[in-house]
Scaffold this motif. Structure first.
Motif, PDB file in Angstrom:
ATOM      1  N   GLU A  66      55.336  87.086  68.291  1.00 36.79           N
ATOM      2  CA  GLU A  66      55.435  88.922  68.699  1.00 36.79           C
ATOM      3  C   GLU A  66      56.986  89.447  68.157  1.00 36.79           C
ATOM      4  O   GLU A  66      57.435  88.457  67.630  1.00 36.79           O
ATOM      5  N   GLY A  67      56.615  90.111  67.710  1.00 31.37           N
ATOM      6  CA  GLY A  67      57.250  91.190  67.180  1.00 31.37           C
ATOM      7  C   GLY A  67      56.704  92.846  67.123  1.00 31.37           C
ATOM      8  O   GLY A  67      55.857  93.003  68.226  1.00 31.37           O
ATOM      9  N   LEU A  68      57.268  93.834  66.805  1.00 31.59           N
ATOM     10  CA  LEU A  68      57.498  95.037  66.276  1.00 31.59           C
ATOM     11  C   LEU A  68      56.905  95.288  64.891  1.00 31.59           C
ATOM     12  O   LEU A  68      56.991  94.436  64.482  1.00 31.59           O
ATOM     13  N   TRP A  69      56.384  97.054  64.453  1.00 32.58           N
ATOM     14  CA  TRP A  69      56.208  97.448  63.383  1.00 32.58           C
ATOM     15  C   TRP A  69      57.112  98.606  63.396  1.00 32.58           C
ATOM     16  O   TRP A  69      57.186  98.953  64.544  1.00 32.58           O
ATOM     17  N   TYR A  70      57.317  99.011  62.440  1.00 30.35           N
ATOM     18  CA  TYR A  70      57.678 100.508  62.367  1.00 30.35           C
ATOM     19  C   TYR A  70      57.625 100.966  60.400  1.00 30.35           C
ATOM     20  O   TYR A  70      56.964 100.266  59.706  1.00 30.35           O
ATOM     21  N   GLU A  71      57.538 102.102  60.454  1.00 34.47           N
ATOM     22  CA  GLU A  71      57.256 102.555  59.364  1.00 34.47           C
ATOM     23  C   GLU A  71      59.009 103.326  58.979  1.00 34.47           C
ATOM     24  O   GLU A  71      59.653 103.697  59.307  1.00 34.47           O
ATOM     25  N   GLN A  72      58.646 102.418  57.185  1.00 39.71           N
ATOM     26  CA  GLN A  72      60.452 102.802  56.280  1.00 39.71           C
ATOM     27  C   GLN A  72      60.198 102.866  54.921  1.00 39.71           C
ATOM     28  O   GLN A  72      59.583 102.491  55.193  1.00 39.71           O
ATOM     29  N   ALA A  73      60.202 103.978  54.607  1.00 39.71           N
ATOM     30  CA  ALA A  73      60.430 104.573  52.979  1.00 39.71           C
ATOM     31  C   ALA A  73      59.252 104.489  52.397  1.00 39.71           C
ATOM     32  O   ALA A  73      58.041 103.375  51.368  1.00 39.71           O
ATOM     33  N   ASN A  74      58.030 104.511  53.274  1.00 36.67           N
ATOM     34  CA  ASN A  74      56.175 104.606  52.862  1.00 36.67           C
ATOM     35  C   ASN A  74      55.548 103.051  53.012  1.00 36.67           C
ATOM     36  O   ASN A  74      55.069 102.672  52.752  1.00 36.67           O
ATOM     37  N   GLN A  75      56.288 102.383  53.899  1.00 39.78           N
ATOM     38  CA  GLN A  75      55.830 100.977  53.969  1.00 39.78           C
ATOM     39  C   GLN A  75      55.565 101.167  55.545  1.00 39.78           C
ATOM     40  O   GLN A  75      56.502 101.797  56.356  1.00 39.78           O
ATOM     41  N   ILE A  76      55.032 100.389  55.877  1.00 36.81           N
ATOM     42  CA  ILE A  76      54.757  99.613  57.497  1.00 36.81           C
ATOM     43  C   ILE A  76      56.092  98.189  57.682  1.00 36.81           C
ATOM     44  O   ILE A  76      55.413  96.999  56.599  1.00 36.81           O
ATOM     45  N   CYS A  77      56.456  98.016  58.022  1.00 40.60           N
ATOM     46  CA  CYS A  77      57.777  97.079  58.065  1.00 40.60           C
ATOM     47  C   CYS A  77      57.649  95.864  59.824  1.00 40.60           C
ATOM     48  O   CYS A  77      57.694  96.632  60.720  1.00 40.60           O
ATOM     49  N   PHE A  78      57.727  95.050  59.711  1.00 39.37           N
ATOM     50  CA  PHE A  78      57.368  94.112  60.801  1.00 39.37           C
ATOM     51  C   PHE A  78      58.423  93.052  61.174  1.00 39.37           C
ATOM     52  O   PHE A  78      58.852  93.171  60.071  1.00 39.37           O
ATOM     53  N   VAL A  79      58.858  92.963  62.377  1.00 40.06           N
ATOM     54  CA  VAL A  79      59.646  91.899  62.382  1.00 40.06           C
ATOM     55  C   VAL A  79      59.524  91.265  64.206  1.00 40.06           C
ATOM     56  O   VAL A  79      59.026  92.163  64.550  1.00 40.06           O
TER      57      VAL A  79
END
Length: 130
Positions: A66-79
């Protein structure tokens, strides 16, 4: 499936010439879908995109994270639940689907969408010993 992999690889060859997807564009494309990805012509994994930027990832072995995504510095990041370190990707949209360039190291890994579904992923339960 081999035809889909070849097509995806050919479509993804010019990702650097395109603009990366924004967070809202990524959300609009992925919301409610389960996407299957390949890398280097081989199946790589599957991800289900859920409401509120939640995701469920598997290397297609039945074990899901399970995880989450977010936008940061023109990228899509997943944790994901097993790591606090984000994995950041640049996503690109083409007529054949999306491709993703891994931005966290210099190996240049590129994933290509090879199949989309509205079906939920199948995740095995926790392993139970005797």
């Amino acid at each position: 499936m081999k035809h889909l992999l070849l097509t995806a690889c050919l479509l993804g060859t010019n990702v650097s010439a395109q603009s990366a997807m924004t967070g809202p564009e990524f959300d609009a494309y992925t919301q409610g879908k389960t996407l299957f990805f390949a890398a280097d012509g081989q199946q790589y994994g599957v991800e289900e995109y859920l409401p509120d930027n939640r995701v469920r990832w598997s290397f297609m072995d039945g074990q899901c994270k399970e995880g989450l995504w977010y936008e940061q510095a023109n990228q899509i990041c997943f944790v994901y639940e097993d790591s606090v370190r984000p994995q950041c990707w640049s996503f690109y949209l083409s007529p054949g689907g999306i491709s993703a360039v891994f931005e966290d190291n210099s190996d240049g890994r590129v994933l290509y969408e090879v199949q989309a579904s509205s079906e939920e992923m199948i995740c095995l339960g926790p392993e139970v010993g005797v």
